[in-house]
Design an enzyme around this catalytic site. Structure first.
Site, PDB file in Angstrom:
ATOM      1  CG  ASP A  93      -2.249   0.729   0.923  1.00  0.00           C
ATOM      2  OD1 ASP A  93      -2.223   1.708   0.154  1.00  0.00           O
ATOM      3  OD2 ASP A  93      -3.299   0.335   1.472  1.00  0.00           O
ATOM      4  CD  GLU A  98      -6.464   4.990   2.689  1.00  0.00           C
ATOM      5  OE1 GLU A  98      -5.443   4.523   3.187  1.00  0.00           O
ATOM      6  OE2 GLU A  98      -6.508   5.456   1.556  1.00  0.00           O
TER       7      GLU A  98
END
Ligand code: NAG
Ligand code: NAG
Ligand code: NAG
Ligand code: NAG
Ligand code: NAG
Ligand code: NAG
Ligand code: NAG
Length: 646
Positions: free
Chosen positions: A319, A526
């Site tokens: 990520d 997020e």
């Protein structure tokens, strides 16, 4: 040429079928000299032969470059050429320029690709992007409901069609790789990414992995972990975030998932097996930890289980700054981060900016024999396999021929159908009173109220144009707000009044037949979306109470997850959970006014109070406000126009 083409596209904007001869701009660079005759260039050779041939010609620097993925911002052709960069991405909201059109995207990707093709071996780069509910970085693209709404539809074929539409829009901009689908099993709605999860139930998520066949193409047999991408209208997909991202303590993003073997392999893992069977090309590691071990450094689960036991043959990507976060504080020992992640089995690193630190660091670790060359060869083999499978060696550059697919009517019609099927009717009429839905179209005077009734940005949620989402309607010319959808649905004689935030006294002097109140969460993504209280932000609760105490009201809730609603439920005449429906608000009014019936069933448990969390169906002491699977139904009242169900 460009301008003429663009106005032509404008004219054809609503058609998916018209085709435009592609411009050949940029399609000039050809690999030169001996490499034209090299085996790896020959499409008739088996992929494994091509990989071995190419790998045998590569230097350590060229191999390490393949493992590096850089963000497009400030990236130059020289960096790509000098460091043999293997992959490029757009981070959330990162586009070639503000208000970029589809041509701008194609030109940008081609320019980067031309630089990659000029390297000694001419290995094409692979460009990736978060197309998680449609091609959501792109102005005028079709924005589909977020996964939390798609789980409600229980319609994997619909979701597969959404995958195919998304692939087409992504390819239209020149991009062959989407960081989707998110197959998290969100077990706690306090997690800000819960809307990226189809369901708390792993079986629903497993079924929804059919989206991979839409993105990559349909498979005839179990692919057993071999990457599969079918031609120039499909993209490489990415199942994420491996594994347990939706199970963290209190729903804290990137935190620790505490599970036993049954929880890990029975709840969080199964959808990965479905994804491998469908030939998913890549898998993204999760920021989170499993029982205290960071997934980016988890050799047992990345290499031991995924690659060796399950036989995954695509590549594992990190990520964004994912390896940095192996240490605390993040980036405090980057050498260790490189070592731990690559040895654990990460193949490509989303760096995304400081490429010298990563590339020099990794080369150094290989030269010192801390990381064996066999691990580098394994990573590069996997990356090349995906590039060959995606056809990048044969078709590295793109033309404008798919440009009119972006936001085309066929895709918008599909999104509208998805919106209709994703709505959940939670209440319809007060006790002892008749149902209020479907609403009559021929009332005299109606009120549409609330912060979310005329705001496409709010309707679409996070991961839309910007990473954390946007507000308002001026970022796109396309799409329909719920207010405009209602206006388009009711009789011409009906007077529609709109108030974003009507005060208490507003209702006294107006005699509305009823109010439609649209409120909810404001966009987030997020971490920033994590919430321990799960309240509807102000002025939402006041708008509900002012309207519902004064007149008959239907509340349409826009949210990425169940939120605190019990305190206001009694005052409401009807309540619809619309999740984050995306650009096609017409799907909401299609159902409110009875052109279609309500069919959606909760794919998540609706809690009463956040102190009950985590609470999922099957738990002991299950005491929800609305249980998993709940959803009232209505019958269509009008003969709807069949043409809109293409
Ligand atoms: C890109 O360059 C601009 C201008 O030099 C700078 O302000 C910005 O911080 C750079 N971005 C990154 C991610 O390095
Ligand atoms: C979006 O679509 C509208 C209407 O077709 C058009 O005027 C506008 O230029 C488009 N914007 C971009 C960035 O393509
Ligand atoms: C989880 O969150 C807590 C509280 O913010 C933090 O102290 C802890 O380090 C986090 N754990 C992990 C594994 O990220
Ligand atoms: C970084 O990690 C490496 C490998 O574990 C270790 O040898 C080194 O001492 C660490 N450096 C710092 C500054 O902590
Ligand atoms: C990149 O990393 C190197 C090595 O740690 C450091 O010297 C340099 O300042 C970093 N560059 C940026 C832009 O952060
Ligand atoms: C849209 O409006 C916001 C403020 O309402 C403004 O900041 C932004 O620049 C506008 N965007 C465009 C594309 O006009
Ligand atoms: C609820 O939590 C959010 C996010 O943490 C915070 O911004 C907000 O102020 C809180 N609301 C209340 C009413 O406590």
């Amino acid at each position: 040429m460009g301008r003429t083409l663009l106005s032509l596209v404008g004219l054809l904007f609503l058609s998916c079928h018209a085709s435009i001869t592609g411009a050949k701009k940029g399609v000039t660079v050809e690999a030169k000299g001996a490499k034209l005759h090299a085996k790896y260039r020959d499409p008739k050779q088996p992929i494994d032969v091509r990989i071995q041939d190419l790998l045998g010609k590569m230097t350590l620097e060229e191999k390490v470059g393949q493992m590096a993925q850089l963000e497009r911002q400030n990236l130059t052709a020289d960096i790509i050429k000098n460091y043999f960069i293997g992959s490029i991405l757009s981070g959330g909201g990162s586009s070639p320029k503000k208000n970029a059109n589809v041509e701008d995207w194609v030109d940008m990707v081609n320019n980067f690709q031309n630089a990659a093709l000029l390297t000694r071996l001419g290995i094409p780069m692979i460009y990736g992007i978060d197309a998680v509910h449609g091609h959501n970085n792109v102005v005028n693209a079709t924005i589909f409901p977020h996964n939390v709404g798609l789980g409600v539809t229980r319609d994997p074929l619909l979701v597969k069609k959404i995958g195919a539409a998304t692939a087409l829009e992504v390819r239209a901009t020149g991009i062959p790789y989407a960081f989707a689908p998110c197959i998290a099993i969100c077990r706690d709605p306090r997690w800000g990414r819960c809307y990226e999860s189809y369901s708390e139930d792993h079986v629903i998520v497993q079924e929804m992995t059919q989206i991979i066949e839409g993105l990559q193409g349909e498979v005839k047999t179990d692919m057993k972990g071999m990457p599969y991408v079918l031609g120039k209208k499909k993209v490489a997909a990415c199942a994420k975030h491996y594994v347990g991202d939706g199970g963290t303590v209190k729903g804290i993003n990137e935190n620790n998932t505490i599970v036993d073997q049954a929880g890990l392999f029975g709840t969080h893992m199964p959808a990965y097996l479905n994804s491998l069977a469908k030939g998913v090309a890549t898998i993204m590691a999760s920021y989170s930890s499993i029982n205290g071990v960071k997934m980016h450094a988890n050799r047992d689960l990345l290499t031991g289980f995924l690659k060796e036991k399950l036989g995954f043959k695509g590549f594992i990507i990190s990520d964004w700054e994912g390896i940095d976060r192996i240490t605390y504080p993040p980036h405090s020992n980057y050498t260790y981060s490189i070592q731990a992640s690559i040895l654990a089995g990460v193949d490509m690193v989303m760096i995304p900016y400081n490429y010298t630190e990563f590339i020099n660091g990794l080369i150094d670790l290989v030269k010192k024999n801390v990381i064996p060359m066999s691990r580098i060869d394994d990573a590069v083999t996997r990356i090349l396999r995906v590039k060959f499978a995606t056809g990048l060696f044969e078709n590295p550059l793109v033309d404008y021929s798919l440009i009119n697919k972006v936001g085309c009517m066929k895709h918008r019609t599909l999104a509208r159908e998805a919106v209709r099927k994703s709505l959940v009717l939670l209440k319809n009429g007060k006790p002892g009173k008749p149902p209020v839905l479907p609403l009559p179209k021929n009332a005299n005077k109606i009120l549409v109220a609330g912060t979310h009734s005329h705001n496409l940005g709010y309707q679409c949620g996070g991961w839309t144009i910007e990473w954390q989402g946007v507000s308002g309607n001026n970022w796109t010319a396309a799409g329909t707000t719920i207010l405009n959808a209602i206006k388009a649905t009711v009789d011409k004689s009906t007077q529609v009044t709109y108030r974003k935030n009507p005060g208490k006294n507003f209702f006294k002097k107006n005699n509305f037949d009823y109010a439609i109140v649209v409120v909810g969460e404001v966009p987030y993504a997020e971490t920033r979306g994590d919430s321990q209280n799960l309240t509807i932000p102000d002025p939402g609760p006041n708008i509900i109470q002012n309207a519902c105490k004064a007149i008959k009201c239907v509340v349409v809730l826009i949210s990425g997850r169940p939120v605190v609603i019990e305190p206001y439920l009694d005052t409401m005449d009807a309540l619809v959970a619309a999740w984050l429906p995306g650009s096609e608000g017409q799907g909401v009014s299609d159902v409110l006014f009875g052109d279609y019936g309500f069919t959606g069933k909760l794919a998540r448990t609706w809690f009463k109070r956040p102190d009950q969390l985590p609470m999922n169906h099957g738990d002991p002491n299950y005491d929800p406000l609305f249980p998993f699977g709940f959803g009232l139904e209505t019958k269509p009242t009008t003969q709807h126009n069949k043409r809109i169900e293409l």
